[in-house]
Design a protein around this motif. Structure first.
Motif, PDB file in Angstrom:
ATOM      1  N   LEU A 194       0.820  -1.200   0.000  1.00  0.00           N
ATOM      2  CA  LEU A 194       0.000   0.000   0.000  1.00  0.00           C
ATOM      3  C   LEU A 194       0.863   1.264   0.000  1.00  0.00           C
ATOM      4  CD1 LEU A 194      -2.861   1.174   0.118  1.00  0.00           C
ATOM      5  CD2 LEU A 194      -2.659   1.128   2.604  1.00  0.00           C
ATOM      6  N   LEU A 195       1.930   1.268   0.780  1.00  0.00           N
ATOM      7  CA  LEU A 195       2.843   2.416   0.790  1.00  0.00           C
ATOM      8  C   LEU A 195       3.509   2.602  -0.566  1.00  0.00           C
ATOM      9  CD1 LEU A 195       4.538   2.191   4.300  1.00  0.00           C
ATOM     10  CD2 LEU A 195       3.076   4.023   3.444  1.00  0.00           C
ATOM     11  N   PHE A 196       3.891   1.501  -1.202  1.00  0.00           N
ATOM     12  CA  PHE A 196       4.509   1.576  -2.525  1.00  0.00           C
ATOM     13  C   PHE A 196       3.516   2.125  -3.548  1.00  0.00           C
ATOM     14  CE2 PHE A 196       5.498  -0.355  -6.665  1.00  0.00           C
ATOM     15  CZ  PHE A 196       6.748   0.195  -6.865  1.00  0.00           C
ATOM     16  N   ALA A 197       2.281   1.615  -3.521  1.00  0.00           N
ATOM     17  CA  ALA A 197       1.257   2.090  -4.459  1.00  0.00           C
ATOM     18  C   ALA A 197       0.926   3.562  -4.207  1.00  0.00           C
ATOM     19  CB  ALA A 197       0.003   1.234  -4.342  1.00  0.00           C
ATOM     20  N   THR A 198       0.886   3.966  -2.947  1.00  0.00           N
ATOM     21  CA  THR A 198       0.624   5.366  -2.612  1.00  0.00           C
ATOM     22  C   THR A 198       1.741   6.262  -3.127  1.00  0.00           C
ATOM     23  OG1 THR A 198      -0.561   4.653  -0.636  1.00  0.00           O
ATOM     24  CG2 THR A 198       0.135   6.959  -0.725  1.00  0.00           C
ATOM     25  N   GLY A 199       2.980   5.815  -2.978  1.00  0.00           N
ATOM     26  CA  GLY A 199       4.117   6.594  -3.485  1.00  0.00           C
ATOM     27  C   GLY A 199       4.082   6.744  -4.996  1.00  0.00           C
ATOM     28  N   VAL A 200       3.744   5.661  -5.701  1.00  0.00           N
ATOM     29  CA  VAL A 200       3.657   5.723  -7.163  1.00  0.00           C
ATOM     30  C   VAL A 200       2.519   6.651  -7.580  1.00  0.00           C
ATOM     31  CG1 VAL A 200       3.141   4.373  -9.225  1.00  0.00           C
ATOM     32  CG2 VAL A 200       4.749   3.486  -7.545  1.00  0.00           C
ATOM     33  N   ALA A 201       1.366   6.527  -6.929  1.00  0.00           N
ATOM     34  CA  ALA A 201       0.224   7.389  -7.264  1.00  0.00           C
ATOM     35  C   ALA A 201       0.542   8.857  -6.972  1.00  0.00           C
ATOM     36  CB  ALA A 201      -1.016   6.948  -6.496  1.00  0.00           C
ATOM     37  N   ALA A 202       1.202   9.114  -5.859  1.00  0.00           N
ATOM     38  CA  ALA A 202       1.570  10.495  -5.523  1.00  0.00           C
ATOM     39  C   ALA A 202       2.533  11.058  -6.559  1.00  0.00           C
ATOM     40  CB  ALA A 202       2.192  10.545  -4.127  1.00  0.00           C
ATOM     41  N   MET A 203       3.473  10.232  -7.023  1.00  0.00           N
ATOM     42  CA  MET A 203       4.411  10.702  -8.040  1.00  0.00           C
ATOM     43  C   MET A 203       3.682  10.998  -9.348  1.00  0.00           C
ATOM     44  SD  MET A 203       7.688   8.794  -9.685  1.00  0.00           S
ATOM     45  CE  MET A 203       6.646   7.570 -10.442  1.00  0.00           C
ATOM     46  N   ILE A 204       2.765  10.121  -9.740  1.00  0.00           N
ATOM     47  CA  ILE A 204       2.038  10.315 -10.999  1.00  0.00           C
ATOM     48  C   ILE A 204       1.161  11.561 -10.926  1.00  0.00           C
ATOM     49  CG2 ILE A 204       0.199   9.323 -12.429  1.00  0.00           C
ATOM     50  CD1 ILE A 204       1.473   6.581 -11.884  1.00  0.00           C
ATOM     51  N   LEU A 205       0.562  11.834  -9.774  1.00  0.00           N
ATOM     52  CA  LEU A 205      -0.278  13.018  -9.629  1.00  0.00           C
ATOM     53  C   LEU A 205       0.538  14.285  -9.416  1.00  0.00           C
ATOM     54  CD1 LEU A 205      -3.141  11.597  -7.392  1.00  0.00           C
ATOM     55  CD2 LEU A 205      -3.210  12.078  -9.844  1.00  0.00           C
ATOM     56  N   ALA A 206       1.721  14.160  -8.837  1.00  0.00           N
ATOM     57  CA  ALA A 206       2.523  15.348  -8.534  1.00  0.00           C
ATOM     58  C   ALA A 206       3.125  15.966  -9.786  1.00  0.00           C
ATOM     59  CB  ALA A 206       3.625  14.995  -7.541  1.00  0.00           C
ATOM     60  N   ILE A 207       3.441  15.167 -10.790  1.00  0.00           N
ATOM     61  CA  ILE A 207       4.087  15.710 -11.991  1.00  0.00           C
ATOM     62  C   ILE A 207       3.153  16.678 -12.727  1.00  0.00           C
ATOM     63  CG2 ILE A 207       5.044  15.097 -14.243  1.00  0.00           C
ATOM     64  CD1 ILE A 207       6.198  12.587 -12.873  1.00  0.00           C
ATOM     65  N   PRO A 208       1.901  16.294 -13.069  1.00  0.00           N
ATOM     66  CA  PRO A 208       1.025  17.281 -13.721  1.00  0.00           C
ATOM     67  C   PRO A 208       0.672  18.453 -12.806  1.00  0.00           C
ATOM     68  CG  PRO A 208       0.123  15.067 -13.962  1.00  0.00           C
ATOM     69  CD  PRO A 208       1.282  14.972 -13.050  1.00  0.00           C
ATOM     70  N   ALA A 209       0.527  18.186 -11.511  1.00  0.00           N
ATOM     71  CA  ALA A 209       0.214  19.277 -10.588  1.00  0.00           C
ATOM     72  C   ALA A 209       1.358  20.287 -10.553  1.00  0.00           C
ATOM     73  CB  ALA A 209      -0.050  18.725  -9.189  1.00  0.00           C
ATOM     74  N   LEU A 210       2.584  19.808 -10.529  1.00  0.00           N
ATOM     75  CA  LEU A 210       3.738  20.702 -10.530  1.00  0.00           C
ATOM     76  C   LEU A 210       3.811  21.485 -11.840  1.00  0.00           C
ATOM     77  CD1 LEU A 210       6.302  21.688  -9.119  1.00  0.00           C
ATOM     78  CD2 LEU A 210       7.509  19.783 -10.152  1.00  0.00           C
ATOM     79  N   ALA A 211       3.543  20.814 -12.961  1.00  0.00           N
ATOM     80  CA  ALA A 211       3.550  21.502 -14.255  1.00  0.00           C
ATOM     81  C   ALA A 211       2.482  22.591 -14.287  1.00  0.00           C
ATOM     82  CB  ALA A 211       3.337  20.504 -15.383  1.00  0.00           C
ATOM     83  N   LEU A 212       1.294  22.315 -13.759  1.00  0.00           N
ATOM     84  CA  LEU A 212       0.226  23.303 -13.723  1.00  0.00           C
ATOM     85  C   LEU A 212       0.587  24.479 -12.825  1.00  0.00           C
ATOM     86  CD1 LEU A 212      -2.681  24.068 -14.532  1.00  0.00           C
ATOM     87  CD2 LEU A 212      -3.440  22.872 -12.481  1.00  0.00           C
ATOM     88  N   ILE A 213       1.157  24.199 -11.676  1.00  0.00           N
ATOM     89  CA  ILE A 213       1.556  25.264 -10.757  1.00  0.00           C
ATOM     90  C   ILE A 213       2.616  26.145 -11.398  1.00  0.00           C
ATOM     91  CG2 ILE A 213       2.767  25.708  -8.586  1.00  0.00           C
ATOM     92  CD1 ILE A 213       1.284  23.243  -7.457  1.00  0.00           C
ATOM     93  N   LEU A 214       3.598  25.544 -12.063  1.00  0.00           N
ATOM     94  CA  LEU A 214       4.642  26.332 -12.715  1.00  0.00           C
ATOM     95  C   LEU A 214       4.078  27.165 -13.858  1.00  0.00           C
ATOM     96  CD1 LEU A 214       7.601  23.798 -12.753  1.00  0.00           C
ATOM     97  CD2 LEU A 214       7.344  25.826 -11.330  1.00  0.00           C
TER      98      LEU A 214
END
Length: 167
Positions: free
Chosen positions: A136-156
């Motif tokens: 579950l921790l591994f899946a959460t980390g992967v999901a957070a990484m996948i969601l963080a990349i577009p969120a970071l691009a949008l914020i920038l």
């Protein structure tokens, strides 16, 4: 009778007032015409100044783009990512490295033999939860990484951070 005698005097006074009015009106009209002429000449002068602008040195295009400096941005992004990753590793792993976790660690750090260890007592449910928690921790980390990349691009993009440093 007095009223009849005063009529010629009143006509004379009225005539004098009429002449004075006509004189003042003529002076006012001449001043108004002069003010309009001055306004027209000022407008003509400003239009002539606007028409007289000439290009002294035409604009030229640069040979290569000035901004954004992509190599610098990519290098800065890689360096910042590595620094952030090392910081996270340091914060999460250094406390674990500085503690004694197994009997082999105790023997190594104290240079004394380990006489007895207490086994970890887990119930069957706890033993099953440990692998599930890791997955579950591994899946959460992967999901957070996948969601963080577009969120970071949008914020920038919204903050226009790259455009500020591109100059």
């Amino acid at each position: 009778m007095d009223r009849i005698n005063n009529v010629p005097g009143a006509e004379v006074a009225l005539g004098a007032l009429e002449r004075e009015y006509q004189t003042k009106k003529a002076q006012f009209d001449t001043l108004l015409m002069q003010a309009q002429k001055i306004g027209l000449s000022a407008d003509a002068t400003s239009q002539q100044q606007g028409e007289g602008i000439q290009v002294v040195d035409p604009a030229n295009l640069p040979a290569r783009p000035v901004a954004p400096k992509r190599l610098m941005l990519i290098g800065g992004g890689i360096a910042a990512g590595l620094a952030f990753g090392l910081l996270l590793v340091g914060l999460l792993e250094v406390p674990r490295l500085l503690t004694i976790q197994t009997s082999e660690d105790a023997a190594h750090y104290t240079a004394l033999p380990v006489l007895m260890t207490v086994p970890e007592l887990l119930t069957a449910a706890e033993a099953q939860r440990i692998p599930r928690r890791r997955k579950l921790l591994f899946a959460t980390g992967v999901a957070a990484m996948i969601l963080a990349i577009p969120a970071l691009a949008l914020i920038l993009k919204l903050t226009q951070l790259f455009e500020r440093f591109a100059v």
